[in-house]
Design an enzyme around this catalytic site. Structure first.
Site, PDB file in Angstrom:
ATOM      1  N   LYS A   1      36.001  41.654   8.638  1.00  0.00           N
ATOM      2  CA  LYS A   1      36.434  43.058   8.750  1.00  0.00           C
ATOM      3  C   LYS A   1      37.402  43.229   9.909  1.00  0.00           C
ATOM      4  O   LYS A   1      38.399  43.947   9.794  1.00  0.00           O
ATOM      5  CB  LYS A   1      35.211  43.965   8.944  1.00  0.00           C
ATOM      6  CG  LYS A   1      35.587  45.426   9.219  1.00  0.00           C
ATOM      7  CD  LYS A   1      34.367  46.313   9.385  1.00  0.00           C
ATOM      8  CE  LYS A   1      34.790  47.743   9.691  1.00  0.00           C
ATOM      9  NZ  LYS A   1      33.638  48.676   9.754  1.00  0.00           N
TER      10      LYS A   1
ATOM     11  N   ARG B   1      46.890  23.861 -18.362  1.00  0.00           N
ATOM     12  CA  ARG B   1      48.307  23.609 -18.681  1.00  0.00           C
ATOM     13  C   ARG B   1      49.018  24.917 -19.008  1.00  0.00           C
ATOM     14  O   ARG B   1      50.126  25.162 -18.590  1.00  0.00           O
ATOM     15  CB  ARG B   1      48.421  22.652 -19.874  1.00  0.00           C
ATOM     16  CG  ARG B   1      48.088  21.219 -19.556  1.00  0.00           C
ATOM     17  CD  ARG B   1      48.799  20.229 -20.486  1.00  0.00           C
ATOM     18  NE  ARG B   1      48.734  20.542 -21.883  1.00  0.00           N
ATOM     19  CZ  ARG B   1      47.729  20.208 -22.712  1.00  0.00           C
ATOM     20  NH1 ARG B   1      46.683  19.573 -22.236  1.00  0.00           N
ATOM     21  NH2 ARG B   1      47.768  20.505 -23.986  1.00  0.00           N
TER      22      ARG B   1
ATOM     23  N   THR C   1      22.376  24.453  15.892  1.00  0.00           N
ATOM     24  CA  THR C   1      23.779  24.152  16.185  1.00  0.00           C
ATOM     25  C   THR C   1      23.952  23.878  17.680  1.00  0.00           C
ATOM     26  O   THR C   1      24.687  22.966  18.082  1.00  0.00           O
ATOM     27  CB  THR C   1      24.699  25.309  15.753  1.00  0.00           C
ATOM     28  OG1 THR C   1      24.436  25.626  14.392  1.00  0.00           O
ATOM     29  CG2 THR C   1      26.167  24.929  15.909  1.00  0.00           C
TER      30      THR C   1
ATOM     31  N   THR D   1      20.941  36.260  15.761  1.00  0.00           N
ATOM     32  CA  THR D   1      22.237  36.812  16.206  1.00  0.00           C
ATOM     33  C   THR D   1      22.349  38.314  15.990  1.00  0.00           C
ATOM     34  O   THR D   1      23.364  38.914  16.363  1.00  0.00           O
ATOM     35  CB  THR D   1      23.383  36.129  15.441  1.00  0.00           C
ATOM     36  OG1 THR D   1      23.156  36.289  14.028  1.00  0.00           O
ATOM     37  CG2 THR D   1      23.456  34.649  15.779  1.00  0.00           C
TER      38      THR D   1
ATOM     39  N   THR E   1      23.733  28.937  18.568  1.00  0.00           N
ATOM     40  CA  THR E   1      22.316  29.241  18.325  1.00  0.00           C
ATOM     41  C   THR E   1      21.547  27.963  18.027  1.00  0.00           C
ATOM     42  O   THR E   1      22.131  26.938  17.651  1.00  0.00           O
ATOM     43  CB  THR E   1      22.174  30.169  17.101  1.00  0.00           C
ATOM     44  OG1 THR E   1      22.717  29.493  15.952  1.00  0.00           O
ATOM     45  CG2 THR E   1      22.903  31.475  17.298  1.00  0.00           C
TER      46      THR E   1
ATOM     47  N   ARG F   1      33.587  36.689 -48.903  1.00  0.00           N
ATOM     48  CA  ARG F   1      32.782  35.471 -49.011  1.00  0.00           C
ATOM     49  C   ARG F   1      33.180  34.666 -50.250  1.00  0.00           C
ATOM     50  O   ARG F   1      33.114  33.434 -50.258  1.00  0.00           O
ATOM     51  CB  ARG F   1      31.298  35.852 -49.062  1.00  0.00           C
ATOM     52  CG  ARG F   1      30.356  34.718 -48.728  1.00  0.00           C
ATOM     53  CD  ARG F   1      29.013  35.250 -48.296  1.00  0.00           C
ATOM     54  NE  ARG F   1      29.118  36.028 -47.078  1.00  0.00           N
ATOM     55  CZ  ARG F   1      29.182  35.501 -45.852  1.00  0.00           C
ATOM     56  NH1 ARG F   1      29.142  34.192 -45.702  1.00  0.00           N
ATOM     57  NH2 ARG F   1      29.294  36.270 -44.807  1.00  0.00           N
TER      58      ARG F   1
ATOM     59  N   HIS G   1      41.229  24.260 -34.298  1.00  0.00           N
ATOM     60  CA  HIS G   1      41.290  25.715 -34.161  1.00  0.00           C
ATOM     61  C   HIS G   1      39.896  26.336 -34.199  1.00  0.00           C
ATOM     62  O   HIS G   1      39.644  27.305 -34.902  1.00  0.00           O
ATOM     63  CB  HIS G   1      42.193  26.330 -35.224  1.00  0.00           C
ATOM     64  CG  HIS G   1      43.623  25.884 -35.118  1.00  0.00           C
ATOM     65  ND1 HIS G   1      44.360  26.028 -33.962  1.00  0.00           N
ATOM     66  CD2 HIS G   1      44.436  25.253 -36.008  1.00  0.00           C
ATOM     67  CE1 HIS G   1      45.568  25.531 -34.151  1.00  0.00           C
ATOM     68  NE2 HIS G   1      45.643  25.049 -35.382  1.00  0.00           N
TER      69      HIS G   1
END
Length: 510
Positions: free
Chosen positions: A140, A215, A40, A70, A37, A431, A272
């Site tokens: 598909k 890791r 391209t 297309t 097309t 707390r 942590h």
């Protein structure tokens, strides 16, 4: 059904021409018919290679400014027909539809366009219609058609053309079909999320084509991976492969240091997922020294982060400590040379310029979604609720402590003085226990708590915490407020000449 199929014809229509030239030349060498097309086709023509314009098949030109090229039964019939169905093959003959064995198509750069512009018309024009339809059709019908949906697949296609006599197996075609549906699903997700940015539809769609193996997971027997563009967050300059736990700590480290973007040199040490050392000083080396003093034991094997360039002086100090990760916006050449002497040390450049609006977490085989906590406590938010008013230096320490508290696991209490973390208690069910833990840590490392400040991530339901703090010499408190018994804590502070401010903003972190 034949497992191997010889490629005799190909439809080539790509937006990005990079890497397509060797493919075109190989198709010609194999005497494969090329359909193409617009742009391209012009590209192929410049190579001196013959091709058949799609218009010659459909008898329609490219119309509507290129929106329709297309989309025609003769194109999709050539892709979707089943070679083992006599009825399909008869219809190809009846309607003069050419067989298409190979489809090479990419998509308009929708996501790149979103990042480059806010012009909605320009963005909408980058929603691919023909390309996505061709990819879906070819994938598909993988039983009969090979679908190449991205230039990252070109090398594999070249190998097929050169080494396999342009023949494909069912396994290969299925593999490329999976890749094609990965491309199409990710594309559709990006489009949906763009249109649904105001959450008009309560639907969660997450997609990522970027996969970084780790890791291991949280523990060595668990596999782990990161999905997303890791380089948008951090760029690895040196060191071993990242782990799952590294990334959790890195995420929280970057979130914490983002609170100090405009502050003087600030250094933080996390372990942590919690800060065990934070300090703001006039130089980054001094900030590091003071952050390390907060808890030199927990710093071992930790994740370290700076809001300023790491210079040679700081690098020399860092070399004496064993830690896993160092993150900074910049590194001097000398500093980097020193740091690279530690073979396994992970050195990362902080690339994160903007935090995402939403936060996601898996839960009960589903997802929890919330807005990220992007609110930072500042002086203008403070409500002075006691008779005694904090000084400017105390207010600076209160804001400093509150920022750390926001990024520490609830329940949390943070103790600080002179822009340095003295101790924190985190992840406690009580707390009071969090405060006792913070006091114990501070004293364990030789800190005098007199005139320190205390920050809490949520309100005090009783005056017990301010009472304990007062007995330790802590005279200044910052908390959200909002308890029905706030007056008990306020009355206690007034009685013992303590200073307390409310922010009106809770910062739980579970």
């Amino acid at each position: 059904m034949k497992s191997k199929i010889k490629i005799r014809s190909a439809l080539v229509s790509v937006y990005d021409k990079e890497g397509i030239e060797p493919i075109i030349k190989e198709l010609e060498r194999e005497k494969i018919i090329i359909y193409s097309t617009g742009g391209t086709g012009q590209f192929i023509e410049k190579l001196g290679i013959k091709y058949i314009p799609i218009e010659d098949i459909t008898s329609y030109p490219s119309i509507l400014g290129g929106r329709v090229k297309t989309l025609h039964p003769k194109v999709f019939g050539g892709i979707l027909n089943r070679k083992n169905k006599k009825g399909d093959q008869k219809e190809l003959l009846d309607y003069e539809i050419p067989q298409i064995d190979l489809v090479i198509v990419d998509l308009y750069p929708f996501e790149e366009t979103i990042r480059a512009t806010n012009n909605e018309n320009e963005i909408i024009e980058k929603i691919d219609i023909g390309g996505i339809s061709l990819i879906r059709a070819a994938a598909k019908n993988f039983n009969d058609v090979l679908c190449i949906s991205d230039k990252s697949n070109y090398d594999d296609l070249l190998k097929i053309l050169k080494n396999s006599d342009a023949q494909t197996t069912i396994e290969t075609r299925r593999e490329f079909a999976v890749k094609a549906f990965d491309i199409s699903s990710n594309y559709d997700t990006a489009i949906f999320n763009f249109f649904n940015k105001d959450n008009l539809i309560n639907s969660l769609k997450i997609s990522s084509k970027n996969h970084t193996p780790l890791r291991y997971g949280e523990n060595p027997h668990q596999r782990g991976a990161f999905y997303g563009d890791l380089k948008k967050g951090v760029l690895q300059i040196h060191g071993k492969q990242l782990s799952y736990n590294n990334l959790l700590d890195i995420d929280n480290a970057i979130n914490l240091i983002s609170e100090f973007k405009k502050a003087d040199p600030t250094f933080a040490i996390l372990k942590h997922n919690n800060a065990c050392g934070v300090s703001t000083k006039k130089t980054i080396s001094l900030a590091y020294k003071n952050a390390l003093m907060s808890d030199p034991v927990s710093a071992f094997g930790g994740v370290l982060i700076s809001n300023s360039e790491i210079d040679s002086e700081t690098a020399k100090l860092l070399k004496k400590l064993f830690f896993e990760v160092l993150i900074a916006p910049k590194f001097s050449k000398v500093a980097l040379k020193i740091l690279k002497e530690k073979k396994n040390l992970i050195v990362l450049k902080n690339n994160l310029s903007k935090r995402e609006a939403l936060n996601y977490r898996s839960c009960l085989n589903g997802f929890l979604v919330q807005e990220n906590d992007l609110k930072s406590d500042s002086v203008k938010d403070l409500n002075f609720v006691t008779k005694e008013i904090p000084s400017k230096a105390e207010i600076d320490d209160l804001i400093f402590a509150s920022k750390i508290s926001k990024h520490t696991k609830s329940n949390t209490i943070v103790l600080a003085k002179n822009s340095q973390l003295l101790g924190s208690g985190m992840g406690q069910s009580s707390r009071v226990d969090a405060l006792k833990h913070a006091i114990k840590k501070a004293k364990n490392f030789g800190f005098n708590l007199k005139n320190a400040v205390m920050a809490s991530d949520a309100f005090f339901p009783f005056p017990d915490c301010v009472e304990i703090a007062n007995k330790e010499g802590i005279k200044c408190v910052i908390q959200p407020g909002g308890s029905i018994k706030d007056n008990f804590s306020i009355d206690y502070c007034d009685k013992y000449k303590m200073k307390m401010v409310f922010t009106g903003m809770r910062h739980f972190k579970h």
